[in-house]
Scaffold this active site. Sequence first.
Site, mmCIF file in Angstrom:
data_model
loop_
_atom_site.group_PDB
_atom_site.id
_atom_site.type_symbol
_atom_site.label_atom_id
_atom_site.label_comp_id
_atom_site.label_asym_id
_atom_site.label_seq_id
_atom_site.Cartn_x
_atom_site.Cartn_y
_atom_site.Cartn_z
ATOM 1 N N SER A 167 -5.566 -5.951 0.454
ATOM 2 C CA SER A 167 -6.682 -5.392 -0.297
ATOM 3 C C SER A 167 -7.140 -4.067 0.333
ATOM 4 O O SER A 167 -6.361 -3.127 0.423
ATOM 5 C CB SER A 167 -7.814 -6.420 -0.386
ATOM 6 O OG SER A 167 -8.766 -6.034 -1.352
ATOM 7 N N ASP A 261 -4.165 -10.956 -10.686
ATOM 8 C CA ASP A 261 -5.014 -9.993 -9.987
ATOM 9 C C ASP A 261 -5.218 -8.763 -10.863
ATOM 10 O O ASP A 261 -4.256 -8.149 -11.331
ATOM 11 C CB ASP A 261 -4.343 -9.602 -8.664
ATOM 12 C CG ASP A 261 -5.161 -8.648 -7.820
ATOM 13 O OD1 ASP A 261 -6.311 -8.335 -8.190
ATOM 14 O OD2 ASP A 261 -4.641 -8.214 -6.767
ATOM 15 N N HIS A 294 -6.121 -12.405 -6.598
ATOM 16 C CA HIS A 294 -6.244 -11.463 -5.488
ATOM 17 C C HIS A 294 -6.417 -12.206 -4.161
ATOM 18 O O HIS A 294 -7.225 -13.116 -4.045
ATOM 19 C CB HIS A 294 -7.453 -10.556 -5.759
ATOM 20 C CG HIS A 294 -7.551 -9.378 -4.868
ATOM 21 N ND1 HIS A 294 -6.649 -8.343 -4.875
ATOM 22 C CD2 HIS A 294 -8.481 -9.041 -3.922
ATOM 23 C CE1 HIS A 294 -7.011 -7.435 -3.994
ATOM 24 N NE2 HIS A 294 -8.114 -7.833 -3.394
#
Length: 319
Positions: A167, A261, A294
């Site tokens: 991320s 995601d 995610h």
Amino acid sequence: MDSDSEIAYDYPRYKVYKNGRIERLVPDTFVPPSLNPENGVVSKDTLYSPEKNLSLRIYLPHHQAGEEKKKNKKKLPLLVYFHGGGFIMETAFSPIYHTFLISVVSAADCVAVSVDYRRAPEHPIPLPYEDSWDALKWVFTHVSGSGPEHWVNDHADFDRVFLAGDSAGANIAHHMAMRAGREEKGGFRISGMALFHPFFFSKTPVEEHEAEAMRYMQGMWEIASPNSEMGVEEDPWVNVVGSDMSGLGCGRVLVMVAGNDVLAREGWGYVEKLGKSSGWEGRVGVVETKDEDHIFHIKNPDSVNTRLLVQRFAEFLKD
């Protein structure tokens, strides 16, 4: 209502007020390092920036700890990892990242350095990047075997250095590889980079059902970079696909995307540009995990898909 009490951003794990103050609703949890093996891995912390009181955590396979006095010690790949959390949450010492790094080091038989950096909004962009660059420079002080940390001197193979992150940490890893290619001109030899669900944005239109989730992600960037003079879709810190990537300072890249995601399209876009039109001459690959969201591998460390992803990452580091 004054700015001290008026909320600008209301997220499940934190609130940010209009005066810039953040209230983290989930307190940081510090997991200590351990010289007693956890899944065959030992760990310890050390300062990389005493003036800023910034530390990192080093992980080492326990079997290597017994090799300290041998002259012909086996050198292991070196992973430099940057944690996620939207530049706002988590640390290198959070339980979820300690668990993940333990599993990676155990699977890949590598040395890992997990970098802690100052977080926004107290320390807005670009400070997390500057801290991360300081950490990377600290790592490379060991290249000749005379750095301050003997675990790195004795066990890290500087012909096999890898950057990685998830991320926001994947975003940082990309910018560290770019800066290494731009400023070091080969002085920092980085073999490869792995990006887990990278925190990138672009002008690519999103589907209507994705708009709310994307706005959530974009709000995090606005918190992290309140002084940006560009919109979130224009800022080169996050719109990396719209930026020059030809000087990326590594030879191989592996990008992980998750099917559910909202940022998966950005990962695919990164792979597409890097492989076809960026001018970069390395090799890029992608691993897609369908029906996952995610950073699922951080949130669900014991799942089958997480184990498969860690194994694929380990193969990348060993290759």
